[in-house]
Write a protein that holds these residues in place. Structure first.
Motif, mmCIF file in Angstrom:
data_model
loop_
_atom_site.group_PDB
_atom_site.id
_atom_site.type_symbol
_atom_site.label_atom_id
_atom_site.label_comp_id
_atom_site.label_asym_id
_atom_site.label_seq_id
_atom_site.Cartn_x
_atom_site.Cartn_y
_atom_site.Cartn_z
ATOM 1 N N VAL A 391 35.493 44.074 34.650
ATOM 2 C CA VAL A 391 36.947 43.933 34.757
ATOM 3 C C VAL A 391 37.430 44.683 35.990
ATOM 4 C CG1 VAL A 391 39.168 44.438 33.679
ATOM 5 C CG2 VAL A 391 37.254 43.656 32.275
ATOM 6 N N ASP A 392 38.124 43.963 36.846
ATOM 7 C CA ASP A 392 38.707 44.531 38.069
ATOM 8 C C ASP A 392 40.212 44.308 37.970
ATOM 9 O OD1 ASP A 392 39.704 44.964 40.653
ATOM 10 O OD2 ASP A 392 37.844 44.311 41.604
ATOM 11 N N PHE A 393 40.977 45.383 37.912
ATOM 12 C CA PHE A 393 42.416 45.284 37.660
ATOM 13 C C PHE A 393 43.175 44.529 38.734
ATOM 14 C CE2 PHE A 393 41.115 49.463 35.787
ATOM 15 C CZ PHE A 393 41.112 49.025 34.483
ATOM 16 N N ASP A 394 42.598 44.440 39.929
ATOM 17 C CA ASP A 394 43.293 43.779 41.032
ATOM 18 C C ASP A 394 42.953 42.301 41.144
ATOM 19 O OD1 ASP A 394 44.550 46.147 41.861
ATOM 20 O OD2 ASP A 394 42.757 46.764 42.967
ATOM 21 N N THR A 395 42.075 41.788 40.269
ATOM 22 C CA THR A 395 41.598 40.417 40.415
ATOM 23 C C THR A 395 41.845 39.613 39.146
ATOM 24 O OG1 THR A 395 39.340 40.621 39.505
ATOM 25 C CG2 THR A 395 39.695 41.447 41.730
ATOM 26 N N VAL A 396 41.471 38.322 39.211
ATOM 27 C CA VAL A 396 41.550 37.451 38.037
ATOM 28 C C VAL A 396 40.153 37.004 37.605
ATOM 29 C CG1 VAL A 396 43.894 36.651 38.493
ATOM 30 C CG2 VAL A 396 41.960 35.423 39.505
ATOM 31 N N GLY A 397 39.132 37.705 38.056
ATOM 32 C CA GLY A 397 37.786 37.445 37.568
ATOM 33 C C GLY A 397 37.029 36.379 38.346
ATOM 34 N N LEU A 398 36.031 35.814 37.640
ATOM 35 C CA LEU A 398 35.105 34.849 38.237
ATOM 36 C C LEU A 398 35.350 33.453 37.668
ATOM 37 C CD1 LEU A 398 31.907 37.065 37.929
ATOM 38 C CD2 LEU A 398 33.070 36.464 40.065
ATOM 39 N N ASN A 457 32.522 41.906 44.788
ATOM 40 C CA ASN A 457 32.081 41.370 43.492
ATOM 41 C C ASN A 457 32.309 39.872 43.327
ATOM 42 O OD1 ASN A 457 34.867 41.331 43.221
ATOM 43 N ND2 ASN A 457 34.946 43.068 41.799
ATOM 44 N N GLY A 458 32.823 39.194 44.351
ATOM 45 C CA GLY A 458 33.040 37.759 44.258
ATOM 46 C C GLY A 458 34.232 37.347 43.428
ATOM 47 N N HIS A 459 35.037 38.321 42.964
ATOM 48 C CA HIS A 459 36.215 38.010 42.153
ATOM 49 C C HIS A 459 37.310 37.380 43.020
ATOM 50 C CE1 HIS A 459 35.577 40.769 38.433
ATOM 51 N NE2 HIS A 459 34.407 40.420 38.954
ATOM 52 N N LEU A 460 38.126 36.572 42.366
ATOM 53 C CA LEU A 460 39.283 35.982 43.030
ATOM 54 C C LEU A 460 40.477 36.930 42.910
ATOM 55 C CD1 LEU A 460 40.692 33.516 44.402
ATOM 56 C CD2 LEU A 460 41.213 32.687 42.088
ATOM 57 N N VAL A 461 41.134 37.186 44.020
ATOM 58 C CA VAL A 461 42.361 37.974 44.042
ATOM 59 C C VAL A 461 43.520 37.032 44.346
ATOM 60 C CG1 VAL A 461 43.622 39.861 45.145
ATOM 61 C CG2 VAL A 461 41.145 40.022 44.836
ATOM 62 N N VAL A 462 44.519 37.007 43.467
ATOM 63 C CA VAL A 462 45.711 36.179 43.665
ATOM 64 C C VAL A 462 46.859 37.095 44.072
ATOM 65 C CG1 VAL A 462 47.287 34.510 42.627
ATOM 66 C CG2 VAL A 462 44.893 34.560 41.913
ATOM 67 N N ILE A 463 47.474 36.783 45.201
ATOM 68 C CA ILE A 463 48.529 37.662 45.717
ATOM 69 C C ILE A 463 49.905 37.210 45.243
ATOM 70 C CG2 ILE A 463 49.656 38.494 47.818
ATOM 71 C CD1 ILE A 463 46.930 38.289 49.191
ATOM 72 N N ASP A 464 50.229 35.961 45.476
ATOM 73 C CA ASP A 464 51.560 35.445 45.153
ATOM 74 C C ASP A 464 51.568 33.965 45.514
ATOM 75 O OD1 ASP A 464 54.274 35.319 44.461
ATOM 76 O OD2 ASP A 464 54.751 37.181 45.508
ATOM 77 N N ARG A 465 52.665 33.286 45.210
ATOM 78 C CA ARG A 465 52.835 31.937 45.727
ATOM 79 C C ARG A 465 52.924 32.002 47.250
ATOM 80 N NH1 ARG A 465 51.629 27.711 43.063
ATOM 81 N NH2 ARG A 465 53.308 26.437 43.969
ATOM 82 N N VAL A 466 52.286 31.048 47.930
ATOM 83 C CA VAL A 466 52.314 31.039 49.386
ATOM 84 C C VAL A 466 53.755 31.039 49.883
ATOM 85 C CG1 VAL A 466 51.782 29.673 51.435
ATOM 86 C CG2 VAL A 466 50.064 29.930 49.641
ATOM 87 N N LYS A 467 54.596 30.217 49.254
ATOM 88 C CA LYS A 467 55.986 30.102 49.694
ATOM 89 C C LYS A 467 56.799 31.353 49.375
ATOM 90 C CE LYS A 467 57.411 27.687 45.465
ATOM 91 N NZ LYS A 467 58.093 28.854 44.887
ATOM 92 N N ASP A 468 56.288 32.204 48.436
ATOM 93 C CA ASP A 468 57.021 33.410 48.066
ATOM 94 C C ASP A 468 56.611 34.635 48.878
ATOM 95 O OD1 ASP A 468 58.525 32.074 46.199
ATOM 96 O OD2 ASP A 468 57.233 32.572 44.506
ATOM 97 N N LEU A 469 55.455 34.576 49.553
ATOM 98 C CA LEU A 469 55.097 35.673 50.445
ATOM 99 C C LEU A 469 56.185 35.802 51.498
ATOM 100 C CD1 LEU A 469 51.261 35.218 50.996
ATOM 101 C CD2 LEU A 469 52.407 36.970 49.648
ATOM 102 N N ALA A 470 56.626 37.010 51.720
ATOM 103 C CA ALA A 470 57.819 37.190 52.543
ATOM 104 C C ALA A 470 57.559 38.169 53.675
ATOM 105 C CB ALA A 470 58.974 37.691 51.671
ATOM 106 N N THR A 471 58.419 38.102 54.678
ATOM 107 C CA THR A 471 58.341 38.989 55.837
ATOM 108 C C THR A 471 59.744 39.452 56.171
ATOM 109 O OG1 THR A 471 56.462 37.709 56.672
ATOM 110 C CG2 THR A 471 57.502 39.252 58.197
#
Length: 652
Positions: A391-398, A457-471
């Motif tokens: 379990v990696d708290f920053d990821t959604v697993g494999l 560890n090959g886990h997938l990390v999900v950041i946000d919706r592409v359209k919601d990433l902001a600058t």
């Protein structure tokens, strides 16, 4: 030992699996429902018989193969029976959220040209009759709960007893009709029309085929095995894709017992009675449970508060060292798990939206085997999960065994759009080929989510919706969702919306968690009358300021919240501000609260609000109040550009 599951190649539709289970294990309990404080049990034979009655009744009502038949109600056995009955007669099922507003129901039934709707009770009948006044399609409404229905004399209404009588007459004429109809079903039949979340517009309807969907559910069981002796408690809305997996499809394959709580308000008490081995809860529910635990400690004695603080500190320290603290287990975690009904959990999952790492760590430290899942409706739900020992708290697993995924057009840090395909991938959007072509290219689903694959560890990390990433206008890139989740770990914050795209700095609109903040206020003799009054109290602003400052301390300087307001109402799906799965509709927030947002980024210390809010029963209330714009940090040019711009992926 690997459990033995139903053969989804041979029994390639939902009803075929049902008949297989009813034939092999007729007396085994398939479902339980709590009613008037008593748990009623339904065996696989009962399950088959109820499905047969509804299916034959639908035929008598004139339903034809290939039509769309809808169901609406809370999570009840009748709703699952209805769905299997719809599939049994070769129709597509369309589940509608039980708390959907009439206009939402009208859109779905008219778009899908639904002639027959199966409804739980009087509340849903009222809604459907209102819709039917202007509907071009609804002809019959079948209802299961007769309470309160004596006063209705509409020819479109058909009671459960009337439907059963119709079914009995058809069975007397054609004894094998039900079995014959089930046998006609094929793996490539579209079984389910599942609504997407609809964060930007009306939901689309994903067409999910029976065989591929069951095959993907079998792959899910390969990653998270379940046994017939296990128990699952169904609390999330049945039309949601993940509840379709957990409460409908997987039980047909692995024969896990599905339990239905009496009411949403009794969920925690019912959980404790059942002691489930598997639960799936939305992030908002895990956040609420964590908030309730910490809120109860506010009422505890000083000694108990000290024991809680000690237990949590020891538990989190042990978690970081990948071990368990026997002392924390003794003084806190074992009784706490029992209190919550989590004693027998083998696996707990969360999905549908991101769960903040702090909430994740809270339950992991407690000994709850919580795992993040990730997926989309179009890909038959979840297709990644954490393994219990990984379990990696920053990821959604494999990914599952039937899943392929890649990152499209990654930047120098490996961040790009998540693209995936599974064996259960949808056939397309119902009556919407343009939307299908926009999201599916060369057999791959373009999810619209930004993420990367962790090299360690090959886990997938999900950041946000592409359209919601902001600058920000100063070049700081950030993920609103990541900061919002950190804020919602506070027991006092129910919802948060982070602002700052194309603005000089970050700010927030915050909704207090009324049940807990009201208790906090009462303990301090702070007078208030309602949500609006409570959220405007100076003491509440000071409390929330402290909570935001705690989160700011964990963020890079350019990503810190510099101003916030406490909204005068809770964000509500009925007002279009949230989806039915509680995702924020950012475009609605930006438009609806434009005046407040402009005031936050102006120099005004307050913004006047004069508005009308409408309640679900149709009544309205006028709200006149002044929202204080709380300033936490300097917002001048130097502060806005302070520090080196941090990328969204480093924040997440």
């Amino acid at each position: 030992m690997q459990p033995e599951y139903g053969d989804v190649v041979r029994h390639d539709t939902f009803p075929k699996l049902l008949l297989h289970n009813a034939g092999g294990w007729p007396g085994e309990v398939a479902m339980r429902e709590k009613e008037f404080g008593i748990w009623n049990e339904f065996t696989w034979a009962d399950y088959r018989d109820r499905v047969k009655e509804i299916a034959l009744g639908l035929i008598e009502l004139g339903v034809k193969r290939g039509e769309v038949v809808s169901f609406i109600g809370k999570n009840r056995p009748e709703m699952v029976w209805s769905e299997l009955a719809i599939h049994s007669v070769g129709c597509m099922s369309l589940g509608v959220y039980h708390d959907a507003m009439p206009q939402e129901v009208a859109y779905l039934v008219d778009y899908a040209q639904v002639r027959v709707v199966l409804a739980e009770d009087e509340e849903q009948v009222d809604k459907l009759l209102e819709v039917a006044e202007n509907s071009k399609s609804i002809e019959k409404i079948v209802y299961f709960d007769p309470r309160g229905m004596r006063k209705y004399h509409d020819p479109r209404l058909v009671s459960w007893d009337e439907l059963k009588a119709m079914a009995a007459r058809l069975e007397a004429r054609e004894p094998s009709r039900f079995a014959d109809e089930v046998a006609l079903g094929k793996a490539d039949d579209v079984a389910i029309l599942c609504t997407t979340s609809g964060t930007t517009s009306n939901p689309k309807l994903a067409m999910l085929q029976a065989g591929p969907f069951l095959g993907h559910c079998a792959a899910y069981l390969g990653a998270d095995p379940k046994l017939p002796s296990d128990n699952y408690v169904s609390v999330l809305p049945l039309p949601w894709i993940m509840e379709q997996i957990y409460a409908v499809a997987q039980p047909l394959i692995c024969r896990i017992t599905v339990n239905f709580v009496e009411e949403p308000e009794t969920m925690m008490a019912d959980l404790r009675e059942i002691g489930p081995t598997f639960v799936l809860l939305a992030p908002r529910v895990w956040e609420q449970i964590a908030a309730d635990v910490r809120a109860r400690m506010m009422d505890a004695t000083r000694f108990k508060q000290k024991m809680f603080e000690l237990g949590m500190r020891l538990g989190l320290q042990a978690l970081d060292q990948k071990r368990r603290s026997w002392l924390a287990e003794l003084i806190l975690f074992r009784p706490l798990r029992d209190r919550l009904g989590f004693t027998f959990l083998k696996s707990a999952a969360t999905g549908g939206a991101a769960l903040g790492p702090e909430t994740f760590r809270f339950f992991q430290a407690m000994g709850v085997p919580l795992r993040q899942i990730y997926g989309q409706t179009e890909l038959a739900g979840a297709y990644t999960i954490h393994q219990l020992d990984d379990v990696d708290f920053d990821t959604v697993g494999l990914p599952f065994g039937d899943t392929e995924l890649r990152i499209d057009q990654p930047d120098k840090n490996g961040v790009g759009e998540i693209v995936a395909r599974t064996s259960g991938m949808f056939l397309g959007f119902y009556r919407n080929e343009d939307a299908t072509r926009a999201d599916v290219r060369d057999g791959w689903m373009y999810t619209g989510d930004a993420g990367y694959i962790k090299k360690e560890n090959g886990h997938l990390v999900v950041i946000d919706r592409v359209k919601d990433l902001a600058t920000t206008s100063t070049g700081t890139r950030f993920s609103p969702q990541f900061i919002e989740n950190k804020l919602k770990f506070s027991p006092f914050i129910a919802e948060a919306v982070i602002l700052g795209h194309d603005r000089p700095y970050l700010a927030a609109i915050i909704c207090v968690r009324y049940s807990i903040v009201s208790k906090w206020a009462e303990q301090r003799s702070i007078a208030f009358t309602n949500y609006t009054s409570l959220s405007s109290q100076p003491e509440v602003y000071r409390l929330l300021r402290e909570e935001v400052e705690k989160v700011n301390a964990t963020l890079p300087e350019p990503q810190r919240v510099r101003k916030f307001v406490l909204l005068y109402k809770e964000l509500d799906a009925d007002d279009g501000e949230l989806t039915r799965t509680r995702k924020v509709r950012r475009n609605v927030i930006a438009e609806k609260y434009a005046d407040i947002i402009d005031a936050i980024y102006g120099d005004t210390p307050k913004v006047h609000v004069d508005t009308i809010i409408r309640f679900q029963d149709g009544t309205t209330s006028r709200i006149q109040t002044d929202l204080v714009v709380e300033k936490l940090l300097d917002t001048g040019p130097a502060a806005a550009s302070a520090g080196r711009p941090a990328s969204a992926e480093r924040a997440a």
